[in-house]
Design a protein around this motif. Sequence first.
Motif, short mmCIF file in Angstrom:
data_model
loop_
_atom_site.label_atom_id
_atom_site.label_comp_id
_atom_site.label_asym_id
_atom_site.label_seq_id
_atom_site.Cartn_x
_atom_site.Cartn_y
_atom_site.Cartn_z
N ARG A 97 -2.24 -0.85 0.87
CA ARG A 97 -2.04 -0.81 -0.59
C ARG A 97 -1.02 -1.85 -1.06
O ARG A 97 -1.05 -2.28 -2.22
N ALA A 101 -0.34 -4.56 -4.47
CA ALA A 101 0.70 -3.95 -5.29
C ALA A 101 1.27 -4.96 -6.27
O ALA A 101 1.30 -6.17 -6.01
N THR A 106 6.32 -2.92 -8.34
CA THR A 106 6.38 -2.18 -7.08
C THR A 106 7.24 -2.87 -6.03
O THR A 106 8.15 -2.23 -5.46
N THR A 136 6.12 2.11 -1.02
CA THR A 136 5.23 2.90 -1.88
C THR A 136 5.97 4.11 -2.47
O THR A 136 5.41 4.80 -3.33
#
Length: 382
Positions: A97, A101, A106, A136
């Motif tokens: 992910r 991002a 993030t 995350t």
Amino acid sequence: MFSSLSKTLLRRPLFLPTTTLRLISTATSTSTSTSNPPSFAVSYLVNSCGLSPESALYVSNRVAFETSARPEAAIKVFKSYGFSQSQISRIIGRGPRLLVASPEKTLLPKLKYLCSVGFSGSDLANLITGSPHLLTRSLEKHLIPNFGRLRDFLRSDQNAVAAIRRSPRILVKGFEATVDPFVKVLRDNGVRESSIVWLVQCHSRRMINWYDRLKEIVEKTKRMGFDDPSAAKFAVAMLAVMGMSESVWERKFDAYSRWGWCRDDALSAFVKCPRCMMISEEKIMAVMGFYVNEMGFESSYLLQHPRLISMSLEKRIRPRCLVFKQLSSHGLMKKKICFTTLLTISDEAFLVKFVTPHIGEAPELLDIYREKKHMGTGALVP
């Protein structure tokens, strides 16, 4: 003939079994997929990110992108913080992910925060490479409050960074889930607060892993002669009990027995200095051999002073003992000295007390000391 053929066909099933159909279907789909060209994402991950085809397929099944814009923006952020290509590849493989991002929302805020509290250079890269899911987690709800709790417990950012470097799980899972449980067990059993702080800073990984058996470890340590959990050496003894199997204990008892110690002698030395049982059998033999064979010590003397056994043979014991021998050969030892003092004082104090005052009469002293310490720097035994 026609009648025979008809009977044969009638005896055979008109439809293939389900298992057979499934195997054929799987083989066909595999054949079809291998004949199709790889997607843009897979090609990009292999050619630009250095992933293996298997890892690229894994990542592409978890994140979707049809152009390189978003991945390249993320990769640019990691490179700007000094991450190597191999580290970036590992991060992508373990945390797909992150490849898509948002740098502004993030990645950058969390990397900037980690740098602000003391993670930088290789420390930051190693932390994220080993635990990419840190990026995350919420900055405001997770990273800041959990680092803050650890910092308050250890009393400085520097100590908190050192603890996380050894056990990133503290920051990944959170202080409450990792540190709080074992700290409660230690406090409930009377372990002194300064020892608990030391264990959190330097040995959290082991304490977290052994949490389920921590009460048992505490009780076993008490039975081995450490009846006061508030003593400073109790925490060290607990690590020894935690880290050695029964067979390892037996091998170390055997090593000491070769120098005339019985089992009770070794346990007595352990109670005086837990670290004397935490060194390897090879080091036990080497250190005891040096003291007894080269320095003329009685093994009974070492039983009374087991701390001398746990020191580094190459970095401390041998250099200082050779200086002592040189001083004695020049008749410069005017009064009897205590070997525990000779070997336990700091390097600076040793030079001031035993080397510098005698340079005029024995100019080789400094060279001997420096040469032996330098040779010991690369020694395998700590």
